[in-house]
Write an enzyme that holds these catalytic residues in place. Sequence first.
Site, PDB file in Angstrom:
ATOM      1  N   CYS A 192       0.846  -1.200   0.000  1.00  0.00           N
ATOM      2  CA  CYS A 192       0.000   0.000   0.000  1.00  0.00           C
ATOM      3  C   CYS A 192       0.873   1.239   0.000  1.00  0.00           C
ATOM      4  CB  CYS A 192      -0.828   0.083   1.280  1.00  0.00           C
ATOM      5  SG  CYS A 192      -2.142  -1.122   1.353  1.00  0.00           S
TER       6      CYS A 192
ATOM      7  N   ASN B 275       0.016  -2.149   5.792  1.00  0.00           N
ATOM      8  CA  ASN B 275       0.669  -3.350   6.294  1.00  0.00           C
ATOM      9  C   ASN B 275       2.123  -3.076   6.690  1.00  0.00           C
ATOM     10  OD1 ASN B 275      -1.029  -5.497   6.488  1.00  0.00           O
ATOM     11  ND2 ASN B 275       0.045  -6.739   4.964  1.00  0.00           N
TER      12      ASN B 275
ATOM     13  N   ARG C 223      -4.708   7.119  -0.212  1.00  0.00           N
ATOM     14  CA  ARG C 223      -3.920   5.887  -0.217  1.00  0.00           C
ATOM     15  C   ARG C 223      -4.319   4.970  -1.359  1.00  0.00           C
ATOM     16  NH1 ARG C 223      -5.893   2.090   3.714  1.00  0.00           N
ATOM     17  NH2 ARG C 223      -3.878   1.044   3.628  1.00  0.00           N
TER      18      ARG C 223
HETATM   19  C1  TCH Z   1      -3.847  -5.654   4.319  1.00  0.00           C
HETATM   20  C2  TCH Z   1      -4.398  -4.237   4.273  1.00  0.00           C
HETATM   21  C3  TCH Z   1      -3.266  -3.317   3.899  1.00  0.00           C
HETATM   22  C4  TCH Z   1      -2.801  -3.582   2.510  1.00  0.00           C
HETATM   23  C5  TCH Z   1      -1.327  -3.651   2.504  1.00  0.00           C
HETATM   24  O1  TCH Z   1      -0.622  -2.839   3.085  1.00  0.00           O
HETATM   25  N1  TCH Z   1      -0.820  -4.668   1.829  1.00  0.00           N
HETATM   26  C6  TCH Z   1       0.613  -4.848   1.745  1.00  0.00           C
HETATM   27  C7  TCH Z   1       0.969  -6.296   1.755  1.00  0.00           C
HETATM   28  S1  TCH Z   1       2.632  -6.469   2.144  1.00  0.00           S
HETATM   29  O2  TCH Z   1       3.051  -5.452   3.045  1.00  0.00           O
HETATM   30  O3  TCH Z   1       3.376  -6.414   0.942  1.00  0.00           O
HETATM   31  O4  TCH Z   1       2.726  -7.777   2.763  1.00  0.00           O
HETATM   32  C8  TCH Z   1      -4.995  -3.779   5.600  1.00  0.00           C
HETATM   33  C9  TCH Z   1      -5.564  -2.343   5.491  1.00  0.00           C
HETATM   34  C10 TCH Z   1      -6.781  -2.295   6.410  1.00  0.00           C
HETATM   35  C11 TCH Z   1      -6.711  -3.595   7.185  1.00  0.00           C
HETATM   36  C12 TCH Z   1      -7.998  -4.095   7.864  1.00  0.00           C
HETATM   37  C13 TCH Z   1      -8.532  -3.040   8.830  1.00  0.00           C
HETATM   38  O5  TCH Z   1      -7.522  -2.632   9.734  1.00  0.00           O
HETATM   39  C14 TCH Z   1      -9.777  -3.550   9.590  1.00  0.00           C
HETATM   40  C15 TCH Z   1      -9.582  -4.923  10.255  1.00  0.00           C
HETATM   41  C16 TCH Z   1      -8.764  -4.810  11.537  1.00  0.00           C
HETATM   42  C17 TCH Z   1      -8.591  -6.169  12.196  1.00  0.00           C
HETATM   43  O6  TCH Z   1      -7.787  -6.012  13.346  1.00  0.00           O
HETATM   44  C18 TCH Z   1      -7.925  -7.135  11.246  1.00  0.00           C
HETATM   45  C19 TCH Z   1      -8.751  -7.285   9.992  1.00  0.00           C
HETATM   46  C20 TCH Z   1      -9.011  -5.959   9.271  1.00  0.00           C
HETATM   47  C21 TCH Z   1     -10.088  -6.266   8.228  1.00  0.00           C
HETATM   48  C22 TCH Z   1      -7.724  -5.419   8.588  1.00  0.00           C
HETATM   49  C23 TCH Z   1      -7.131  -6.435   7.604  1.00  0.00           C
HETATM   50  C24 TCH Z   1      -5.895  -5.904   6.844  1.00  0.00           C
HETATM   51  O7  TCH Z   1      -4.852  -5.692   7.737  1.00  0.00           O
HETATM   52  C25 TCH Z   1      -6.194  -4.579   6.139  1.00  0.00           C
HETATM   53  C26 TCH Z   1      -7.195  -4.875   5.017  1.00  0.00           C
END
Ligand code: TCH
Length: 319
Positions: free
Chosen positions: A2, A82, A18
Amino acid sequence: MCTGITFTDEKGQVYFGRNLDLDDNNYGEHPLIVPRGYHMQYRHMPAKEISKAIIGMGMNVGNYPLLFEAGNEDGMCIANLNFPKHAYFSEEVQTDKEYNVTPYEFMIWVLDSFSSVKELKEALKDTYLVGTPFAPSMPIAPVHWLISDGKDTIVVEQTKELGLVAYDDGVDVLTNSPDFWWHLQNLNNYLGLSSQDVTNTTWNRQKLQFQGIGTGQLGLRGDSSTQSRFVKAAFLNANYPTQEGENANVAKLFNILWNVAMPYGSVVNENGAVEYTIYSSCYSQATKTYYYRRAKEAMIHSCSLTEENSVGTEIVDLK
Ligand SMILES: C[C@H](CCC(=O)NCCS(=O)(=O)O)[C@H]1CC[C@H]2[C@@H]3[C@H](O)C[C@@H]4C[C@H](O)CC[C@]4(C)[C@H]3C[C@H](O)[C@]12C
Protein backbone atom coordinates in the site's frame (compact mmCIF):
# COMPACT_ATOMS: atom_id res chain seq x y z
CA MET A 1 1.38 -3.40 -0.46
CA CYS A 2 0.00 0.00 0.00
CA THR A 3 1.01 3.60 -0.40
CA GLY A 4 -0.27 6.61 1.56
CA ILE A 5 0.41 10.27 0.75
CA THR A 6 -0.70 13.69 1.91
CA PHE A 7 -0.21 17.39 1.15
CA THR A 8 -1.98 20.72 1.64
CA ASP A 9 -3.35 23.24 -0.85
CA GLU A 10 -2.52 26.94 -1.03
CA LYS A 11 -4.91 27.62 1.86
CA GLY A 12 -3.45 24.91 4.08
CA GLN A 13 -6.38 22.51 3.61
CA VAL A 14 -5.33 18.87 3.80
CA TYR A 15 -5.64 16.22 1.08
CA PHE A 16 -4.90 12.66 2.17
CA GLY A 17 -5.13 9.39 0.28
CA ARG A 18 -3.92 5.89 -0.22
CA ASN A 19 -3.69 2.93 -2.56
CA LEU A 20 -4.97 -0.30 -1.06
CA ASP A 21 -2.93 -3.09 -2.61
CA LEU A 22 -4.21 -6.54 -1.84
CA ASP A 23 -5.41 -9.75 -3.43
CA ASP A 24 -9.13 -10.25 -4.04
CA ASN A 25 -10.61 -10.56 -0.57
CA ASN A 26 -13.98 -10.77 1.07
CA TYR A 27 -13.69 -7.82 3.41
CA GLY A 28 -16.49 -6.01 1.59
CA GLU A 29 -14.93 -2.63 2.43
CA HIS A 30 -16.96 0.41 1.42
CA PRO A 31 -17.16 4.11 2.29
CA LEU A 32 -18.86 4.78 5.59
CA ILE A 33 -19.46 7.51 8.16
CA VAL A 34 -19.04 7.25 11.91
CA PRO A 35 -21.30 10.10 13.07
CA ARG A 36 -21.02 12.42 16.04
CA GLY A 37 -23.02 10.66 18.73
CA TYR A 38 -21.91 7.13 17.84
CA HIS A 39 -21.21 5.16 21.01
CA MET A 40 -17.67 3.80 20.63
CA GLN A 41 -16.85 0.74 22.74
CA TYR A 42 -13.17 0.38 23.60
CA ARG A 43 -11.68 -2.91 24.71
CA HIS A 44 -9.48 -1.63 27.53
CA MET A 45 -10.74 1.95 27.98
CA PRO A 46 -14.12 3.46 28.86
CA ALA A 47 -16.73 3.73 26.09
CA LYS A 48 -17.13 7.20 24.59
CA GLU A 49 -19.55 9.11 22.42
CA ILE A 50 -17.83 10.20 19.22
CA SER A 51 -17.50 14.01 19.05
CA LYS A 52 -16.21 14.46 15.47
CA ALA A 53 -17.80 12.96 12.39
CA ILE A 54 -15.50 10.59 10.51
CA ILE A 55 -15.64 9.49 6.86
CA GLY A 56 -13.53 6.86 5.12
CA MET A 57 -13.22 3.31 3.85
CA GLY A 58 -13.98 0.44 6.15
CA MET A 59 -16.24 -2.36 7.25
CA ASN A 60 -19.41 -2.13 9.29
CA VAL A 61 -19.44 -5.21 11.51
CA GLY A 62 -22.75 -5.10 13.37
CA ASN A 63 -22.59 -1.29 13.81
CA TYR A 64 -18.88 -1.46 14.74
CA PRO A 65 -16.47 0.42 12.42
CA LEU A 66 -13.28 -1.29 11.23
CA LEU A 67 -11.50 1.43 9.29
CA PHE A 68 -8.89 1.16 6.52
CA GLU A 69 -8.31 4.94 6.19
CA ALA A 70 -10.39 7.95 7.17
CA GLY A 71 -10.55 11.67 7.88
CA ASN A 72 -12.58 13.71 10.36
CA GLU A 73 -14.50 16.94 9.88
CA ASP A 74 -11.54 18.98 11.25
CA GLY A 75 -9.09 17.58 8.69
CA MET A 76 -7.23 15.04 10.82
CA CYS A 77 -6.53 11.97 8.65
CA ILE A 78 -5.15 8.48 9.20
CA ALA A 79 -4.49 5.31 7.18
CA ASN A 80 -3.27 1.89 8.21
CA LEU A 81 -0.82 0.10 5.97
CA ASN A 82 0.67 -3.35 6.29
CA PHE A 83 3.90 -3.56 8.30
CA PRO A 84 4.67 -7.30 8.20
CA LYS A 85 7.66 -8.83 10.02
CA HIS A 86 8.05 -5.71 12.18
CA ALA A 87 4.76 -4.74 13.87
CA TYR A 88 4.47 -6.12 17.40
CA PHE A 89 1.38 -5.94 19.60
CA SER A 90 1.57 -7.91 22.87
CA GLU A 91 -1.75 -9.09 24.27
CA GLU A 92 -0.70 -7.85 27.72
CA VAL A 93 -2.31 -4.60 28.83
CA GLN A 94 0.44 -2.22 30.01
CA THR A 95 -0.83 -0.95 33.36
CA ASP A 96 1.80 1.82 33.49
CA LYS A 97 0.28 3.41 30.36
CA GLU A 98 -2.75 5.69 30.48
CA TYR A 99 -4.08 4.59 27.08
CA ASN A 100 -4.28 0.93 26.08
CA VAL A 101 -5.73 0.92 22.59
CA THR A 102 -6.08 -2.03 20.22
CA PRO A 103 -4.84 -1.55 16.63
CA TYR A 104 -8.38 -1.86 15.25
CA GLU A 105 -9.60 0.93 17.61
CA PHE A 106 -6.60 3.18 17.05
CA MET A 107 -7.93 5.11 14.03
CA ILE A 108 -11.24 6.01 15.66
CA TRP A 109 -9.46 6.95 18.89
CA VAL A 110 -7.03 9.25 17.04
CA LEU A 111 -9.70 10.92 14.91
CA ASP A 112 -12.09 11.45 17.82
CA SER A 113 -9.75 12.39 20.66
CA PHE A 114 -7.22 14.83 19.24
CA SER A 115 -7.42 18.21 17.58
CA SER A 116 -3.88 18.11 16.22
CA VAL A 117 -1.00 15.77 15.52
CA LYS A 118 1.02 17.75 18.08
CA GLU A 119 -1.53 16.90 20.79
CA LEU A 120 -1.64 13.27 19.67
CA LYS A 121 2.16 12.96 19.83
CA GLU A 122 2.09 13.97 23.50
CA ALA A 123 -0.57 11.35 24.29
CA LEU A 124 1.34 8.66 22.40
CA LYS A 125 4.11 8.88 25.01
CA ASP A 126 1.61 7.32 27.41
CA THR A 127 0.01 4.85 24.97
CA TYR A 128 0.37 1.14 24.27
CA LEU A 129 -1.16 -0.73 21.34
CA VAL A 130 -2.53 -3.96 22.83
CA GLY A 131 -2.81 -6.97 20.55
CA THR A 132 -6.35 -8.02 21.50
CA PRO A 133 -7.99 -9.32 18.30
CA PHE A 134 -11.35 -7.92 17.22
CA ALA A 135 -12.72 -11.47 16.92
CA PRO A 136 -11.19 -14.96 16.77
CA SER A 137 -11.87 -15.00 13.02
CA MET A 138 -10.08 -11.67 12.59
CA PRO A 139 -6.57 -11.87 14.03
CA ILE A 140 -4.56 -8.71 14.68
CA ALA A 141 -3.09 -7.31 11.46
CA PRO A 142 0.57 -6.21 11.37
CA VAL A 143 0.09 -2.53 10.53
CA HIS A 144 1.61 0.93 10.95
CA TRP A 145 -0.10 4.28 10.45
CA LEU A 146 0.29 7.49 8.45
CA ILE A 147 -1.36 10.42 10.25
CA SER A 148 -1.64 14.08 9.22
CA ASP A 149 -3.54 17.23 10.13
CA GLY A 150 -2.06 19.33 7.32
CA LYS A 151 0.46 20.97 9.68
CA ASP A 152 2.32 17.88 10.83
CA THR A 153 2.58 14.37 9.46
CA ILE A 154 3.72 11.40 11.55
CA VAL A 155 4.16 7.67 11.19
CA VAL A 156 3.28 5.48 14.18
CA GLU A 157 4.92 2.08 14.53
CA GLN A 158 5.12 -0.38 17.39
CA THR A 159 7.93 -2.95 17.28
CA LYS A 160 9.35 -5.42 19.79
CA GLU A 161 12.70 -3.63 19.82
CA LEU A 162 11.57 0.00 20.11
CA GLY A 163 8.02 -0.13 21.47
CA LEU A 164 5.64 2.57 20.21
CA VAL A 165 7.42 5.28 18.20
CA ALA A 166 5.96 8.35 16.46
CA TYR A 167 8.29 9.54 13.69
CA ASP A 168 7.99 12.97 12.05
CA ASP A 169 7.34 12.31 8.38
CA GLY A 170 8.89 15.18 6.42
CA VAL A 171 8.06 13.66 3.02
CA ASP A 172 4.38 12.96 3.81
CA VAL A 173 4.36 9.41 2.42
CA LEU A 174 4.32 5.87 3.77
CA THR A 175 4.49 2.41 2.21
CA ASN A 176 5.07 -0.94 3.94
CA SER A 177 8.03 -2.70 5.59
CA PRO A 178 10.76 -2.18 6.61
CA ASP A 179 10.43 0.47 9.30
CA PHE A 180 9.99 4.17 8.54
CA TRP A 181 13.51 5.04 9.72
CA TRP A 182 14.93 2.64 7.11
CA HIS A 183 12.89 4.28 4.34
CA LEU A 184 14.08 7.74 5.41
CA GLN A 185 17.73 6.66 5.35
CA ASN A 186 17.19 5.00 1.97
CA LEU A 187 16.00 8.33 0.54
CA ASN A 188 19.54 9.64 1.04
CA ASN A 189 20.65 7.24 -1.72
CA TYR A 190 18.49 9.18 -4.19
CA LEU A 191 19.41 12.78 -3.46
CA GLY A 192 20.80 13.20 -6.98
CA LEU A 193 17.31 12.82 -8.48
CA SER A 194 15.84 15.97 -9.93
CA SER A 195 12.89 17.16 -11.96
CA GLN A 196 15.42 19.14 -14.05
CA ASP A 197 16.99 17.44 -17.05
CA VAL A 198 20.72 16.73 -17.14
CA THR A 199 23.06 18.39 -19.65
CA ASN A 200 25.13 16.76 -22.39
CA THR A 201 28.55 15.53 -21.39
CA THR A 202 31.65 13.79 -22.72
CA TRP A 203 33.24 10.55 -21.47
CA ASN A 204 36.78 10.34 -22.85
CA ARG A 205 36.14 11.11 -26.52
CA GLN A 206 32.49 10.00 -26.54
CA LYS A 207 29.80 12.66 -26.48
CA LEU A 208 26.75 11.65 -24.41
CA GLN A 209 23.70 13.36 -25.83
CA PHE A 210 20.43 14.30 -24.27
CA GLN A 211 17.80 12.06 -25.97
CA GLY A 212 14.64 13.37 -24.42
CA ILE A 213 13.09 14.62 -21.23
CA GLY A 214 13.03 12.89 -17.83
CA THR A 215 16.80 12.43 -17.50
CA GLY A 216 16.89 14.04 -14.06
CA GLN A 217 14.95 11.02 -12.84
CA LEU A 218 17.31 8.37 -14.21
CA GLY A 219 17.85 5.90 -11.36
CA LEU A 220 14.36 6.33 -9.92
CA ARG A 221 12.90 2.86 -9.66
CA GLY A 222 9.43 2.11 -10.92
CA ASP A 223 8.80 -1.36 -9.50
CA SER A 224 6.07 -2.24 -7.01
CA SER A 225 8.30 -3.12 -4.07
CA THR A 226 7.65 -1.24 -0.85
CA GLN A 227 11.15 0.30 -0.94
CA SER A 228 10.79 1.61 -4.51
CA ARG A 229 7.24 2.90 -4.05
CA PHE A 230 8.38 4.91 -1.03
CA VAL A 231 11.12 6.69 -3.00
CA LYS A 232 8.92 7.30 -6.05
CA ALA A 233 5.95 8.58 -4.03
CA ALA A 234 8.23 10.87 -1.99
CA PHE A 235 9.90 12.21 -5.16
CA LEU A 236 6.59 12.87 -6.92
CA ASN A 237 4.98 14.43 -3.86
CA ALA A 238 7.98 16.72 -3.31
CA ASN A 239 8.06 17.90 -6.93
CA TYR A 240 4.35 18.37 -7.71
CA PRO A 241 3.67 22.11 -7.26
CA THR A 242 0.94 23.29 -4.90
CA GLN A 243 -2.38 23.42 -6.70
CA GLU A 244 -5.34 25.73 -6.37
CA GLY A 245 -8.85 24.45 -5.84
CA GLU A 246 -10.51 21.13 -5.09
CA ASN A 247 -10.40 19.61 -8.59
CA ALA A 248 -6.71 20.24 -9.21
CA ASN A 249 -5.76 18.98 -5.76
CA VAL A 250 -7.82 15.79 -5.97
CA ALA A 251 -6.32 15.23 -9.43
CA LYS A 252 -2.84 15.77 -7.96
CA LEU A 253 -3.42 13.16 -5.29
CA PHE A 254 -4.72 10.57 -7.75
CA ASN A 255 -1.98 11.36 -10.28
CA ILE A 256 0.67 10.57 -7.66
CA LEU A 257 -1.13 7.49 -6.33
CA TRP A 258 -1.68 6.02 -9.81
CA ASN A 259 2.02 6.43 -10.49
CA VAL A 260 2.83 4.03 -7.66
CA ALA A 261 -0.18 1.75 -8.19
CA MET A 262 0.05 -1.96 -9.01
CA PRO A 263 -1.84 -2.79 -12.23
CA TYR A 264 -3.72 -6.09 -12.18
CA GLY A 265 -1.52 -9.08 -13.02
CA SER A 266 1.85 -7.43 -12.49
CA VAL A 267 2.40 -8.83 -8.98
CA VAL A 268 1.63 -12.38 -7.80
CA ASN A 269 2.16 -13.03 -4.09
CA GLU A 270 3.65 -16.10 -2.36
CA ASN A 271 0.19 -17.76 -2.28
CA GLY A 272 -0.17 -17.46 -6.05
CA ALA A 273 -2.76 -14.68 -5.79
CA VAL A 274 -2.63 -11.50 -7.86
CA GLU A 275 -2.02 -8.46 -5.61
CA TYR A 276 -3.07 -5.19 -7.15
CA THR A 277 -4.31 -1.73 -6.29
CA ILE A 278 -7.88 -2.56 -5.35
CA TYR A 279 -8.79 1.08 -4.84
CA SER A 280 -7.23 4.54 -4.57
CA SER A 281 -8.75 7.19 -2.34
CA CYS A 282 -8.51 10.86 -1.43
CA TYR A 283 -10.05 12.76 1.49
CA SER A 284 -10.42 16.52 1.07
CA GLN A 285 -10.77 18.56 4.24
CA ALA A 286 -12.02 21.63 2.36
CA THR A 287 -15.25 19.98 1.25
CA LYS A 288 -15.25 17.04 3.73
CA THR A 289 -15.42 14.77 0.71
CA TYR A 290 -14.07 11.26 0.35
CA TYR A 291 -13.20 10.31 -3.25
CA TYR A 292 -12.33 6.78 -4.36
CA ARG A 293 -11.78 4.77 -7.50
CA ARG A 294 -11.84 0.97 -7.60
CA ALA A 295 -9.41 -0.86 -9.88
CA LYS A 296 -11.98 -2.31 -12.19
CA GLU A 297 -13.79 0.99 -12.81
CA ALA A 298 -12.76 4.17 -14.59
CA MET A 299 -15.01 6.44 -12.59
CA ILE A 300 -14.12 8.32 -9.42
CA HIS A 301 -16.91 8.19 -6.84
CA SER A 302 -17.39 10.73 -4.09
CA CYS A 303 -19.35 11.09 -0.89
CA SER A 304 -19.32 13.89 1.68
CA LEU A 305 -20.02 14.61 5.30
CA THR A 306 -23.18 16.72 5.52
CA GLU A 307 -25.15 18.28 8.38
CA GLU A 308 -27.63 15.38 8.15
CA ASN A 309 -25.29 12.40 7.97
CA SER A 310 -22.74 13.71 10.51
CA VAL A 311 -24.97 13.12 13.52
CA GLY A 312 -26.45 9.85 14.74
CA THR A 313 -25.87 6.66 16.65
CA GLU A 314 -25.61 4.28 13.69
CA ILE A 315 -22.79 3.91 11.21
CA VAL A 316 -23.85 5.23 7.80
CA ASP A 317 -23.01 2.85 4.94
CA LEU A 318 -22.33 4.75 1.71
CA LYS A 319 -22.29 1.84 -0.72
C1 TCH B 1 -3.85 -5.65 4.32
C2 TCH B 1 -4.40 -4.24 4.27
C3 TCH B 1 -3.27 -3.32 3.90
C4 TCH B 1 -2.80 -3.58 2.51
C5 TCH B 1 -1.33 -3.65 2.50
O1 TCH B 1 -0.62 -2.84 3.09
N1 TCH B 1 -0.82 -4.67 1.83
C6 TCH B 1 0.61 -4.85 1.74
C7 TCH B 1 0.97 -6.30 1.76
S1 TCH B 1 2.63 -6.47 2.14
O2 TCH B 1 3.05 -5.45 3.04
O3 TCH B 1 3.38 -6.41 0.94
O4 TCH B 1 2.73 -7.78 2.76
C8 TCH B 1 -5.00 -3.78 5.60
C9 TCH B 1 -5.56 -2.34 5.49
C10 TCH B 1 -6.78 -2.30 6.41
C11 TCH B 1 -6.71 -3.59 7.18
C12 TCH B 1 -8.00 -4.10 7.86
C13 TCH B 1 -8.53 -3.04 8.83
O5 TCH B 1 -7.52 -2.63 9.73
C14 TCH B 1 -9.78 -3.55 9.59
C15 TCH B 1 -9.58 -4.92 10.25
C16 TCH B 1 -8.76 -4.81 11.54
C17 TCH B 1 -8.59 -6.17 12.20
O6 TCH B 1 -7.79 -6.01 13.35
C18 TCH B 1 -7.93 -7.14 11.25
C19 TCH B 1 -8.75 -7.29 9.99
C20 TCH B 1 -9.01 -5.96 9.27
C21 TCH B 1 -10.09 -6.27 8.23
C22 TCH B 1 -7.72 -5.42 8.59
C23 TCH B 1 -7.13 -6.43 7.60
C24 TCH B 1 -5.90 -5.90 6.84
O7 TCH B 1 -4.85 -5.69 7.74
C25 TCH B 1 -6.19 -4.58 6.14
C26 TCH B 1 -7.19 -4.87 5.02
